[in-house]
Design an enzyme around this catalytic site. Sequence first.
Site, mmCIF file in Angstrom:
data_model
loop_
_atom_site.group_PDB
_atom_site.id
_atom_site.type_symbol
_atom_site.label_atom_id
_atom_site.label_comp_id
_atom_site.label_asym_id
_atom_site.label_seq_id
_atom_site.Cartn_x
_atom_site.Cartn_y
_atom_site.Cartn_z
ATOM 1 N N SER A 114 0.824 -1.210 0.000
ATOM 2 C CA SER A 114 0.000 0.000 0.000
ATOM 3 C C SER A 114 0.860 1.262 0.000
ATOM 4 O O SER A 114 1.920 1.306 0.622
ATOM 5 C CB SER A 114 -0.899 0.008 1.238
ATOM 6 O OG SER A 114 -1.538 1.263 1.392
ATOM 7 N N TYR A 137 -2.040 5.337 -4.405
ATOM 8 C CA TYR A 137 -3.083 6.355 -4.276
ATOM 9 C C TYR A 137 -2.479 7.610 -4.871
ATOM 10 O O TYR A 137 -1.434 8.076 -4.399
ATOM 11 C CB TYR A 137 -3.446 6.599 -2.804
ATOM 12 C CG TYR A 137 -4.499 5.661 -2.275
ATOM 13 C CD1 TYR A 137 -5.730 5.545 -2.880
ATOM 14 C CD2 TYR A 137 -4.257 4.906 -1.136
ATOM 15 C CE1 TYR A 137 -6.704 4.693 -2.386
ATOM 16 C CE2 TYR A 137 -5.231 4.052 -0.629
ATOM 17 C CZ TYR A 137 -6.447 3.953 -1.268
ATOM 18 O OH TYR A 137 -7.402 3.106 -0.773
ATOM 19 N N THR A 163 -5.378 2.452 -7.464
ATOM 20 C CA THR A 163 -6.694 2.276 -6.846
ATOM 21 C C THR A 163 -7.626 3.396 -7.286
ATOM 22 O O THR A 163 -7.337 4.575 -7.070
ATOM 23 C CB THR A 163 -6.566 2.245 -5.319
ATOM 24 O OG1 THR A 163 -5.729 1.128 -4.973
ATOM 25 C CG2 THR A 163 -7.922 2.075 -4.643
ATOM 26 N N LYS A 239 -7.410 -0.916 -9.892
ATOM 27 C CA LYS A 239 -8.047 -1.668 -8.795
ATOM 28 C C LYS A 239 -9.312 -0.955 -8.334
ATOM 29 O O LYS A 239 -9.261 0.224 -7.969
ATOM 30 C CB LYS A 239 -7.073 -1.785 -7.615
ATOM 31 C CG LYS A 239 -7.689 -2.405 -6.365
ATOM 32 C CD LYS A 239 -6.640 -2.663 -5.297
ATOM 33 C CE LYS A 239 -7.226 -3.261 -4.047
ATOM 34 N NZ LYS A 239 -7.937 -2.310 -3.204
ATOM 35 N N HIS A 262 -13.277 -2.919 -2.641
ATOM 36 C CA HIS A 262 -12.464 -2.440 -1.522
ATOM 37 C C HIS A 262 -12.877 -3.141 -0.215
ATOM 38 O O HIS A 262 -12.896 -2.535 0.862
ATOM 39 C CB HIS A 262 -12.621 -0.921 -1.401
ATOM 40 C CG HIS A 262 -11.412 -0.184 -0.913
ATOM 41 N ND1 HIS A 262 -10.661 0.644 -1.712
ATOM 42 C CD2 HIS A 262 -10.826 -0.127 0.304
ATOM 43 C CE1 HIS A 262 -9.669 1.181 -1.005
ATOM 44 N NE2 HIS A 262 -9.744 0.720 0.229
#
Length: 364
Positions: A114, A137, A163, A239, A262
């Site tokens: 992440s 992100y 994402t 994603k 998610h």
Amino acid sequence: MTTPGPDLTRAVNLADLEILGRAALDRNALEYYASGANDEHTLRGNHAAYARARLRPRMLADVSSVDTGTTVLGLPLSSPIGIAPSAFHGLAHPDAERATARAAHARGSVMTLSTFSNTPIATVGADAAGRFWFQLYLLRDRELSRHTIEQAEAAGARALVFTVDAPYLGRREANERHRFALPPHLSAPNVATRDSLAQVETDSGSQLANYFQHLVDKAFTWRDLDWLRAQTRLPIVLKGILTAEDAHLAAGHGCHVWVSNHGGRQLDTAISSFEALPEIVDAVAGRAEIYLDGGITRGTDVLKAVALGARAVFLGRAALWGLAAGGQAGVERTLQLLEDEFRLAMALCGQARVEDLSPALVRL
Ligand SMILES: Cc1cc2nc3c(=O)[nH]c(=O)nc-3n(C[C@H](O)[C@H](O)[C@H](O)COP(=O)(O)O)c2cc1C
Ligand SMILES: O=C(O)C(=O)c1ccccc1
């Protein structure tokens, strides 16, 4: 002196590991991991979809040897099971993302790191030894995102997982009620310093939601994908895709597709990822690889998703429960139990090779 963790070998399935993992967490961390958005219909729906789909097993096939191996973007995996990105592994275990990365490497899996990790990208990259993808992100500070992408490439990431389902965070109401906050000993080195986190601490609600809202780019559109494409030579995976329309656009932009809601944490009452899969497989029509996450806890879940066209599935909470229960060994146990279940499910369906799994095995 370190206290020994629970005896992981007594966990015979992922539900057992979840019980051990939950017991190791405080309320702040537990609510962050477990929560879905609002009434958690989608969180429950992800699981329920697998229970409804029934298998059509074939008999008298030679299953004396069953091979669970496959590849994702050319990387060989011991089975079609990877680890989904989740923020802040330091909430689960002191070894944080390093434990997850080592487990993915040891088990021949792949970890998705992440953007909001507690461990710098280079450290995780070394531990994963090539078995990692980086989840992005996109921040309003595009220079910082560009720098982060460069770091991921330098650390050996094999894909960039962008994402797309979180321009804002969904409301996980337990986190709002109890004002979830990142404990003072943890930071998010890829996005900001502890100081910038302190700046957005507020009097109300989840500190995390406020922090996130402050950082991410909410204006990004399909047209901006060209910018992202120009920043990296890595394959790009989008994603959070849930419709044929978006899957078609993704493939048209040369991206791979990760079907996900998610883990039910964003839009409540969104379709379950498993139910969304068939129309997405149709829309992509072989142009890209398709992955899926959400509610995977059984080998039969893996089998159903792969039979319907997912190249691999990814574990969110299941990996976190393993991490909380026993660090690297706990995540390894999670991956091993699920792979063993998947192998047995293949055999009992009369299937010896992953590439032979087909939609005929599933009655929806
Ligand atoms: C605690 C937690 C943190 C997460 N953090 C991220 C994240 O940083 N980036 C991301 O793309 N998805 C994140 N997700 C979503 C997961 O990647 C994944 O889509 C989801 O957990 C899959 O559902 P499952 O938990 O039922 O397996 C997070 C999920 C959880 C539970
Ligand atoms: O909690 C999440 O689901 C998530 O994606 C996230 C990641 C980093 C910061 C805040 C939320």
